[in-house]
Design an enzyme around this catalytic site. Sequence first.
Site, PDB file in Angstrom:
ATOM      1  N   ARG A 283      -7.612  10.737  -1.671  1.00 48.04           N
ATOM      2  CA  ARG A 283      -7.348   9.508  -0.904  1.00 48.04           C
ATOM      3  C   ARG A 283      -6.237   9.726   0.132  1.00 48.04           C
ATOM      4  O   ARG A 283      -6.463   9.708   1.337  1.00 48.04           O
ATOM      5  CB  ARG A 283      -6.989   8.371  -1.884  1.00 48.04           C
ATOM      6  N   ASP A 284      -5.024   9.968  -0.333  1.00 47.13           N
ATOM      7  CA  ASP A 284      -3.885  10.074   0.600  1.00 47.13           C
ATOM      8  C   ASP A 284      -4.059  11.299   1.489  1.00 47.13           C
ATOM      9  O   ASP A 284      -3.654  11.305   2.657  1.00 47.13           O
ATOM     10  CB  ASP A 284      -2.578  10.176  -0.198  1.00 47.13           C
TER      11      ASP A 284
ATOM     12  N   HIS B  54       6.383   8.826  -5.576  1.00 42.61           N
ATOM     13  CA  HIS B  54       5.356   9.324  -4.636  1.00 42.61           C
ATOM     14  C   HIS B  54       6.097   9.831  -3.394  1.00 42.61           C
ATOM     15  O   HIS B  54       6.488   9.055  -2.536  1.00 42.61           O
ATOM     16  CB  HIS B  54       4.448   8.125  -4.319  1.00 42.61           C
TER      17      HIS B  54
ATOM     18  N   HIS C 222       6.358  12.133  -0.011  1.00 48.47           N
ATOM     19  CA  HIS C 222       5.792  12.989   1.032  1.00 48.47           C
ATOM     20  C   HIS C 222       6.845  14.064   1.326  1.00 48.47           C
ATOM     21  O   HIS C 222       8.042  13.842   1.170  1.00 48.47           O
ATOM     22  CB  HIS C 222       5.415  12.162   2.258  1.00 48.47           C
TER      23      HIS C 222
ATOM     24  N   CYS D 284       0.236   9.555   6.267  1.00 50.66           N
ATOM     25  CA  CYS D 284      -0.228   8.182   6.475  1.00 50.66           C
ATOM     26  C   CYS D 284      -0.484   7.989   7.958  1.00 50.66           C
ATOM     27  O   CYS D 284       0.391   8.242   8.784  1.00 50.66           O
ATOM     28  CB  CYS D 284       0.799   7.174   5.963  1.00 50.66           C
TER      29      CYS D 284
ATOM     30  N   ASN E 180       1.740  14.981   1.068  1.00 51.94           N
ATOM     31  CA  ASN E 180       2.515  14.696  -0.142  1.00 51.94           C
ATOM     32  C   ASN E 180       3.012  16.007  -0.713  1.00 51.94           C
ATOM     33  O   ASN E 180       2.537  17.088  -0.357  1.00 51.94           O
ATOM     34  CB  ASN E 180       1.623  14.045  -1.203  1.00 51.94           C
TER      35      ASN E 180
HETATM   36  P1  HMG Z   1      -7.806  -6.685   9.777  1.00 51.69           P
HETATM   37  O1  HMG Z   1      -8.461  -6.105  10.969  1.00 51.69           O
HETATM   38  O2  HMG Z   1      -6.615  -7.568   9.954  1.00 51.69           O
HETATM   39  O3  HMG Z   1      -8.893  -7.435   8.857  1.00 51.69           O
HETATM   40  O4  HMG Z   1      -7.413  -5.478   8.827  1.00 51.69           O
HETATM   41  P2  HMG Z   1      -9.510  -8.889   8.972  1.00 51.69           P
HETATM   42  O5  HMG Z   1      -9.288  -9.560   7.661  1.00 51.69           O
HETATM   43  O6  HMG Z   1      -9.055  -9.576  10.234  1.00 51.69           O
HETATM   44  O7  HMG Z   1     -11.080  -8.557   9.111  1.00 51.69           O
HETATM   45  C1  HMG Z   1     -11.620  -7.946  10.271  1.00 51.69           C
HETATM   46  C2  HMG Z   1     -12.962  -7.290   9.938  1.00 51.69           C
HETATM   47  O8  HMG Z   1     -12.738  -6.241   8.984  1.00 51.69           O
HETATM   48  C3  HMG Z   1     -13.952  -8.243   9.249  1.00 51.69           C
HETATM   49  O9  HMG Z   1     -15.248  -7.802   9.618  1.00 51.69           O
HETATM   50  C4  HMG Z   1     -13.762  -7.957   7.784  1.00 51.69           C
HETATM   51  O10 HMG Z   1     -14.892  -8.244   6.984  1.00 51.69           O
HETATM   52  C5  HMG Z   1     -13.510  -6.460   7.799  1.00 51.69           C
HETATM   53  P3  HMG Z   1     -16.091  -8.560  10.783  1.00 51.69           P
HETATM   54  O11 HMG Z   1     -16.171  -9.986  10.329  1.00 51.69           O
HETATM   55  O12 HMG Z   1     -15.277  -8.392  12.044  1.00 51.69           O
HETATM   56  O13 HMG Z   1     -17.377  -7.790  10.783  1.00 51.69           O
HETATM   57  N1  HMG Z   1     -12.717  -6.055   6.641  1.00 51.69           N
HETATM   58  C6  HMG Z   1     -13.085  -5.100   5.764  1.00 51.69           C
HETATM   59  N2  HMG Z   1     -14.179  -4.322   5.708  1.00 51.69           N
HETATM   60  C7  HMG Z   1     -14.260  -3.451   4.672  1.00 51.69           C
HETATM   61  N3  HMG Z   1     -13.309  -3.352   3.713  1.00 51.69           N
HETATM   62  C8  HMG Z   1     -12.211  -4.116   3.749  1.00 51.69           C
HETATM   63  C9  HMG Z   1     -12.071  -5.039   4.816  1.00 51.69           C
HETATM   64  N4  HMG Z   1     -11.111  -5.933   5.146  1.00 51.69           N
HETATM   65  C10 HMG Z   1     -11.528  -6.538   6.240  1.00 51.69           C
HETATM   66  N5  HMG Z   1     -11.270  -4.007   2.798  1.00 51.69           N
HETATM   67  C11 HMG Z   1      -6.887  -4.515   6.684  1.00 51.69           C
HETATM   68  C12 HMG Z   1      -6.678  -5.690   7.630  1.00 51.69           C
HETATM   69  C13 HMG Z   1      -5.919  -4.661   5.545  1.00 51.69           C
HETATM   70  C14 HMG Z   1      -8.320  -4.569   6.185  1.00 51.69           C
HETATM   71  C15 HMG Z   1      -6.653  -3.191   7.486  1.00 51.69           C
HETATM   72  O14 HMG Z   1      -5.398  -3.271   8.084  1.00 51.69           O
HETATM   73  C16 HMG Z   1      -6.724  -1.977   6.612  1.00 51.69           C
HETATM   74  O15 HMG Z   1      -7.761  -1.656   6.084  1.00 51.69           O
HETATM   75  N6  HMG Z   1      -5.582  -1.256   6.446  1.00 51.69           N
HETATM   76  C17 HMG Z   1      -5.530  -0.110   5.560  1.00 51.69           C
HETATM   77  C18 HMG Z   1      -4.608   0.910   6.106  1.00 51.69           C
HETATM   78  C19 HMG Z   1      -4.528   2.075   5.144  1.00 51.69           C
HETATM   79  O16 HMG Z   1      -5.445   2.351   4.372  1.00 51.69           O
HETATM   80  N7  HMG Z   1      -3.389   2.804   5.208  1.00 51.69           N
HETATM   81  C20 HMG Z   1      -3.184   3.939   4.379  1.00 51.69           C
HETATM   82  C21 HMG Z   1      -3.012   3.604   2.924  1.00 51.69           C
HETATM   83  S1  HMG Z   1      -1.346   3.157   2.500  1.00 51.69           S
HETATM   84  C22 HMG Z   1      -0.532   4.685   2.310  1.00 51.69           C
HETATM   85  O17 HMG Z   1      -1.077   5.696   2.623  1.00 51.69           O
HETATM   86  C23 HMG Z   1       0.810   4.689   1.643  1.00 51.69           C
HETATM   87  C24 HMG Z   1       0.736   5.173   0.180  1.00 51.69           C
HETATM   88  O18 HMG Z   1       0.210   6.481   0.089  1.00 51.69           O
HETATM   89  C25 HMG Z   1       2.164   5.152  -0.437  1.00 51.69           C
HETATM   90  C26 HMG Z   1       3.205   5.888   0.398  1.00 51.69           C
HETATM   91  O19 HMG Z   1       2.960   7.008   0.840  1.00 51.69           O
HETATM   92  O20 HMG Z   1       4.280   5.296   0.534  1.00 51.69           O
HETATM   93  C27 HMG Z   1      -0.138   4.260  -0.668  1.00 51.69           C
HETATM   94 MG    MG Z   2       1.301   8.297   0.494  1.00 50.93          MG
END
Ligand code: HMG
Ligand code: MG
Length: 306
Positions: free
Chosen positions: A15-16, A207, A209, A240, A249
């Site tokens: 995933r990450d 966690h 990086h 990220c 990481n």
């Molecule tokens: P948004 O654009 O604000 O979503 O994104 P929305 O609610 O306005 O919806 C827009 C469209 O997206 C709609 O479709 C929704 O249905 C669709 P439309 O009506 O236009 O056809 N939609 C989705 N489709 C599939 N799956 C979903 C989903 N949600 C909405 N879940 C959102 C908001 C949160 C979805 C977006 O910003 C997002 O997906 N962000 C994820 C970013 C991410 O994954 N970042 C990396 C992970 S975090 C990380 O790595 C840190 C970590 O490792 C810890 C660390 O290192 O500290 C965990």
């Molecule tokens: Mg991470």
Amino acid sequence: MQFPTTVKVVEVGPRDGLQNEPDPVPTPTKIEFIDRLSRTGLRCIEPTSFVSPRWIPQLADAADVIDGMQRPTGVVYPVLVPNKRGMERALEAGVDTIAIFVAATETFNQRNINASLAVSMTRLGEVAELARQHDVSMRGYVSCVLGCPYEGAVEAQSVATIARELHDMGCYEISLGDTIGVGTPVAARELIETTAAQVPLQRLAVHFHDTRGQALANVLACLGCGIDTVDASVAGLGGCPYADGASGNLATEDLVYMLHGMGIETGIDLDALIAAGRYICAAMGRSPGSRLGLIPRHRRAPRFST
Ligand code: HMG
Ligand code: MG
């Protein structure tokens, strides 16, 4: 200093790691990678995310990955879920464990999940309610716990408050993420001490990086505080996409080597882990981000190591 006798390693590479790859990794390769990791003795592997495919196209095949991979008993597979839509997709795919995530700062949260902290907490509350209804276990993440690429320094107290909210929502474990790898050991220790005043220590994970080469030192500091769950990414994959310059990481191979050398059990077969890292690196045409992956097998465990 007292260290735990056993550590649970949470493998976040699929995933990450893969969320940050410039070129898409074919679904069958991801499935083979996860299946290889499942045979190493790891007890927890994050296979993918049910986030927006527009935001993270690299993981758009989440449902197919879940459908295709093996899920041997004894291994837990949390998937990232940002909102209700993600939860609906995860439920359809038949997952039984999710991970919700939120940042310690407003700006990072906005960039990462397009919402304020307050709105995110409300959305995560809805996800938690669905998780309860469907008997799905929930892990939690707080990002940017030791620094934010947009806001700079982060107060340990604000991390502790968010971690407690995730705990109160029902997360069985809260992972504290140094998303951009700015932390150093004393800051890491202070963070754990502050957070453990609000959330039981056994519910906390770390966690790191490895952007600045501090991850293993930070883990050691946290182990000394009693932390016994550590996230890592095989071959040091990852980063990220919403944190410029965030490198991979901590490499799982390096973590496991250190733990075994300290006499701490993980249940993981290091050679099988190195082989899984080599598999995915070869599939992506790059060399492993763990030095161990590059050292010939007969030289990995010198006689003086324990
Ligand atoms: P948004 O654009 O604000 O979503 O994104 P929305 O609610 O306005 O919806 C827009 C469209 O997206 C709609 O479709 C929704 O249905 C669709 P439309 O009506 O236009 O056809 N939609 C989705 N489709 C599939 N799956 C979903 C989903 N949600 C909405 N879940 C959102 C908001 C949160 C979805 C977006 O910003 C997002 O997906 N962000 C994820 C970013 C991410 O994954 N970042 C990396 C992970 S975090 C990380 O790595 C840190 C970590 O490792 C810890 C660390 O290192 O500290 C965990
Ligand atoms: Mg991470």
